[in-house]
Each structure stands twice: as structure tokens, then as C-alpha cells.
Scaffold this motif. Structure first.
Motif, PDB file in Angstrom:
ATOM      1  N   TRP A  93      -3.219   7.286   6.562  1.00  0.00           N
ATOM      2  CA  TRP A  93      -3.801   7.355   5.226  1.00  0.00           C
ATOM      3  C   TRP A  93      -3.253   8.565   4.483  1.00  0.00           C
ATOM      4  CZ3 TRP A  93      -6.689   3.170   4.069  1.00  0.00           C
ATOM      5  CH2 TRP A  93      -7.226   2.435   5.139  1.00  0.00           C
ATOM      6  N   PRO A  94      -3.252   8.539   3.156  1.00  0.00           N
ATOM      7  CA  PRO A  94      -2.715   9.675   2.389  1.00  0.00           C
ATOM      8  C   PRO A  94      -3.436  10.978   2.676  1.00  0.00           C
ATOM      9  CG  PRO A  94      -3.083   7.776   0.952  1.00  0.00           C
ATOM     10  CD  PRO A  94      -3.694   7.443   2.281  1.00  0.00           C
ATOM     11  N   SER A 149       2.287  -1.334   4.574  1.00  0.00           N
ATOM     12  CA  SER A 149       0.975  -1.328   3.928  1.00  0.00           C
ATOM     13  C   SER A 149       0.619  -2.702   3.389  1.00  0.00           C
ATOM     14  CB  SER A 149       0.955  -0.292   2.803  1.00  0.00           C
ATOM     15  OG  SER A 149       1.971  -0.561   1.851  1.00  0.00           O
ATOM     16  N   SER A 160      -8.967  -0.395   2.025  1.00  0.00           N
ATOM     17  CA  SER A 160      -8.404   0.208   0.833  1.00  0.00           C
ATOM     18  C   SER A 160      -6.892  -0.016   0.798  1.00  0.00           C
ATOM     19  CB  SER A 160      -8.693   1.714   0.831  1.00  0.00           C
ATOM     20  OG  SER A 160      -7.908   2.376  -0.131  1.00  0.00           O
ATOM     21  N   GLN A 162      -4.833   1.983  -0.136  1.00  0.00           N
ATOM     22  CA  GLN A 162      -4.151   3.265   0.035  1.00  0.00           C
ATOM     23  C   GLN A 162      -3.512   3.441   1.408  1.00  0.00           C
ATOM     24  OE1 GLN A 162      -5.931   6.898  -1.753  1.00  0.00           O
ATOM     25  NE2 GLN A 162      -7.773   5.646  -1.954  1.00  0.00           N
ATOM     26  N   ARG A 349     -13.787   6.011   2.040  1.00  0.00           N
ATOM     27  CA  ARG A 349     -12.350   6.073   1.783  1.00  0.00           C
ATOM     28  C   ARG A 349     -11.617   4.873   2.365  1.00  0.00           C
ATOM     29  NH1 ARG A 349     -10.360  12.239   2.950  1.00  0.00           N
ATOM     30  NH2 ARG A 349     -11.210  11.793   5.032  1.00  0.00           N
ATOM     31  N   ASP A 352     -12.741   1.920   0.278  1.00  0.00           N
ATOM     32  CA  ASP A 352     -12.632   2.147  -1.161  1.00  0.00           C
ATOM     33  C   ASP A 352     -13.849   1.610  -1.909  1.00  0.00           C
ATOM     34  OD1 ASP A 352     -11.466   3.210  -3.394  1.00  0.00           O
ATOM     35  OD2 ASP A 352     -10.199   1.468  -3.815  1.00  0.00           O
TER      36      ASP A 352
END
Length: 491
Positions: A93-94, A149, A160, A162, A349, A352
Motif C-alpha cells: 500500500w502507498p 494493482s 481500495s 490504492q 484504508r 476506502d
């Protein structure tokens, strides 16, 4: 009666050792001090059977996990233990680069190599996932693969967008964490009836505490006189004569060995010390706005922890956890509100969408989807590997340091202890082992019928194979209480 072995501890590891002992023809019995089986770490785990990717390369832990994973599917089918063969996704994850628990900077390469630690370098995202893939292949997951992704979002649309990418580890399995050890217990009792001439002897005795300080070992005869007390008002004392003792006392295995070393001089003081590590979980009903997860979602692991998982149980409930917090207490399993908020923030997170941290309507972060919370105290130690030790001159075996992977490795641990260690003690006498006719075990009843019985009784117990068992695992209780997932359909 003189037993071949007495197993101390009624968690999934102790039950697996008992099961393996009886299958091999040993006259074995298990003693558990609590009134119910699996009321410690085994009753507070995740229910995910992992493949050992985060266990140190070359460790006994990884070897026994691999041994276990090779047999667990057949075991579940034969015993009618529900499972979902789904694999898991190790997602990047970011925010991982900013979380202390997901990034460990490498300052001393030689030290890390010497310790065989699984360490995530603070390098590019692609290298992180490639390292997970490499470790998966080394561990034996040859079909593990890198996913983009886009592929992750196609497989798990609830996540999410992300997610940077993932490694799919196809060998991991979600099981009912209480029915798995129940199958070991019910089959062990069947095997015990085949082996024992006295059909009234139960090979599993709960509510019976070992008083090691009052016990004795006759080194010349190779016989232990193991003193026990019935927990309760009467404190009934019973002495078990046995050729060997297997210490599978979980978080207290070091204390049990310490007590035994004061009785038998050939037992060394433990070379490991318990380091209780609490893992807190929060459980939600399946969110209505998106599909239920199929595969467990886990972060890139570090040398310290596999991180916080997000996954669905067989009852379609969403679990977030565990955390990994060291503590001195071996028993404190109280819910910490600050940790619940951390878990909810992590879930928010990953999905989301907002996930609350409290089931109390008066709280600002109330979430009606929360169905429960629990804490498990994992029996970690000061060592990086399992502490399975044979004290051959005292006929004593310690099975310690079985951290969070006890469920995953249980079948392998049972076979290893019996075939590699117990046989070297008991077979010295030259006595022939009792031949056990390999009859198919009686499978567990289907989940729907068990759930129906659970609700009809209303006392938290079920009756299987002539014995009463209390449902000690919160994930099973929550799923059965809600009658969702396989509890509703039986599929």
C-alpha cells in the motif's frame, strides 16, 4: 496403568500430539487444567493456515508448517472440517513506507543473514514484492505470483484501488479455528477406545492441573509419577504413572520445564523465556456495499510480525487483526480502545470506506456492523524458532515457542514429536507397540446441524461423539450466533 506418555496442554498442538501418539499405537493421555479444550492461544487465533513464508529459512518452524500444509487438506476432508482454499494476497500500500510495522531498514546485512530473519528492505515497491515472491518460492509456494494493482482489484473488488500490487500465495487456507482441533479431539477419543482395555478411561481429561513440584521421576525404572489435582472444590488428587511426559503447555511451557527441572536433575532449565505477545482483533458483519472478501489481505511482513490481516471468515464476517504488542502478563487479554481505533483505521484504508471502532452507541466512533472483539496471547519466546527439546535421560519433551503458527504447523508438530522424539524414549524398552486398525474416523457432523444444536442448547456447548464440548473460539461463536456464511447454507 503405566502410560507411554502424558501430554500436558489441551490446545491444538497438544491435541495433535495426542492424536499422532494414538495413531502410532502409544498408550497416551492428555491433561488440560482448564475446564475446556482450546481455551488459551488456540482459542484466540485467526483461523488462517499459512504456508510459512515469514518463518526463518531453514528453521524447524518452516519445515513443520510445510509438513502440515501437505496434509491439512486431506485431514479436513476426512474429518469434515470446513475450509476455504483461497490463498492470500500480500498487498503493498502507498502508506507502507510510513508505517513502522511494515518497513525495517537494513543497517547490518551480516547480522540479518546470520539470524535468517525475514526483513523487508526500505527499497522500491517492486523490490519489496519481489522479495516476498522469492521467499514464497523458497518456502515451497512455487505457484506464488506477482499481481498488478488492476488484477488485485479484479480479484477483490471490495479493496481500495490504492493497492500498489500484490503477491498471490495460493497455498493458504481459511478454516474454522475451533472445528479443526475438535476433529483432533473426537478422533483421539475414538482411537483411545480402540487402544485401552478399560473403555471407561478417557484419553482427554480437562480441569486437571499438573502439580509438578509434588511429582517424581524414577531414573532407574524410567517412570514418572505425575501428581495432578482436579480443579474445583474437591481437589481430587490422581497420580499418573508414565514412561514419558510431553510438555505442550503453551505460554507456560517454560515454567513447566523449570518445575520439572527441580524434580529430575537431567532436565535442564529452559533455554528460552516466554514473551507474551497480544494480538487484538475486531470483527464486523460483512459490509453491504461491496462483496465479501475471498482471500486474506495481508501486508508485506517484517522480521517481527506478519502485520494486520483483513479477511473474511467462513461465516462471511470481516476480521481485522491481529496486532503484535509485547507484554509481561501471560493472561491480560483485555480489549484496548486505542488499539481498536488503530484496527478500524487500518480497515478504513484497506476498504476506502469508514469502519468504526466501537459497538457502543454512545461512542462517537460507533459502528453497528461490529459483532465482536477479542485478544489472543501468543506464546512467543526469546528465540526465533520453535523450542522443541528432548531431555532423553529424564524422558521429558518440551514443545515450546509455538508462536502464532501453531494451527498451521499442528499436524507437522504432532508427527515430528511422536516419530522423531517420543519413539526414542518409549521404544528403548523393546516393547511392541499396539497395532491400531486404521479405520476411517467418524467425520464431524455438518455445520448447520451443529449450529442448530448450539442454538437449541443455549449453553454455549455442543455434544459430539458422546462428549460435551464448549465452543471456546470467538470466531466460531460469532459465526454460529449470526447463522451467516456456512452456518446458514452449509456450503
Amino acid at each position: 496403568m503405566i502410560y507411554d506418555t502424558v501430554i500436558i496442554g489441551g490446545g491444538v498442538v497438544g491435541l495433535s500430539i495426542l492424536h499422532s501418539s494414538l495413531l502410532a499405537g502409544y498408550n497416551a493421555i492428555l491433561l488440560e487444567r482448564n475446564p475446556d479444550l482450546c481455551d488459551g492461544a488456540s482459542g484466540r487465533n485467526s483461523g488462517i493456515i499459512c504456508t510459512g513464508v515469514d518463518a526463518p529459512s531453514g528453521s524447524l518452524e518452516r519445515a513443520l508448517i510445510r509438513e502440515s500444509i501437505s496434509r491439512v487438506r486431506d485431514f479436513c476432508v476426512e474429518h469434515n472440517v470446513p475450509m476455504r482454499e483461497c490463498g492470500s494476497l500480500v498487498c503493498l500500500w502507498p502508506w507502507d513506507d510510513h508505517d513502522d510495522d511494515t518497513t525495517t531498514h537494513v543497517e547490518d546485512e551480516k547480522k540479518i543473514d546470520d539470524e535468517n530473519a525475514f526483513v523487508t528492505r526500505a527499497v522500491s515497491s517492486n523490490d519489496k514484492l519481489k522479495r516476498v515472491l522469492q521467499e514464497s518460492h523458497v518456502a515451497g509456494d512455487n505457484h506464488a505470483a506477482l499481481l498488478t494493482s488492476e488484477t488485485v482489484n479484479e480479484l477483490e473488488p471490495a479493496l481500495s484501488s490504492q493497492c500498489v500490487g500484490a503477491v498471490h500465495i495460493p497455498g493458504e487456507i481459511v478454516v474454522d479455528p475451533w472445528l479443526f482441533p475438535l476433529a483432533l479431539a473426537t478422533h483421539a477419543r475414538e482411537l483411545g477406545k480402540q487402544l485401552n482395555q478399560d473403555k471407561n478411561v478417557d484419553v482427554i481429561q480437562t480441569g486437571r492441573e499438573v502439580v509438578m513440584d509434588a511429582s517424581s521421576f524414577n531414573a532407574k525404572e524410567g517412570i514418572w509419577n505425575l501428581v495432578t489435582q482436579r480443579c474445583g472444590k474437591d481437589n481430587e488428587e490422581v497420580v499418573f504413572k508414565t514412561k514419558s511426559i510431553i510438555n505442550a503447555a503453551g505460554i507456560n511451557s517454560d515454567l513447566m520445564q523449570m518445575s520439572a527441572s527441580s524434580v529430575a536433575s537431567d532436565i535442564n532449565s529452559p533455554t528460552f523465556a516466554a514473551r507474551p505477545r497480544r494480538g487484538q482483533y475486531i470483527v464486523y458483519s460483512a459490509p453491504e456495499k461491496f462483496p465479501t472478501l475471498t482471500r486474506p489481505i495481508q501486508p508485506v511482513p517484517t522480521d517481527r510480525t506478519k502485520g494486520i490481516f483483513v479477511y473474511s471468515t467462513l461465516y462471511n464476517q470481516i476480521v481485522v487483526g491481529p496486532t503484535a504488542k509485547d507484554q509481561s502478563s501471560r493472561t491480560n487479554d483485555e480489549i484496548e480502545r486505542s488499539v481498536a481505533k488503530e484496527l478500524a483505521a487500518h480497515a478504513t484504508r484497506v476498504f476506502d470506506t469508514h469502519m468504526g471502532s466501537s459497538s457502543l452507541q454512545s461512542d462517537a466512533d460507533f459502528d453497528p456492523r461490529i459483532v465482536g472483539e477479542y485478544v489472543g496471547i501468543r506464546p512467543g519466546t526469546s528465540k526465533r524458532d520453535y523450542q522443541i527439546q528432548l531431555h532423553c535421560h529424564a524422558n521429558f519433551i518440551t514443545v515450546g515457542g509455538i508462536r502464532s503458527t501453531g494451527l498451521s504447523a499442528s499436524l507437522g508438530i504432532g508427527r515430528h514429536v511422536v516419530q522423531s522424539l517420543l519413539c526414542s524414549i518409549v521404544c528403548q524398552s523393546g516393547e511392541k507397540m499396539v497395532s491400531v486398525q486404521q479405520q476411517a474416523p467418524t467425520p464431524l457432523p455438518d455445520v448447520v446441524s451443529l449450529v442448530e444444536q448450539y442454538h437449541c442448547r443455549g449453553d454455549g456447548c455442543i455434544h459430539v461423539g458422546g462428549h460435551e464440548y464448549r465452543v471456546t473460539h470467538p470466531l466460531t461463536r460469532m459465526g454460529w450466533g449470526a447463522r451467516t456464511g456456512i452456518a446458514a447454507s452449509g456450503e
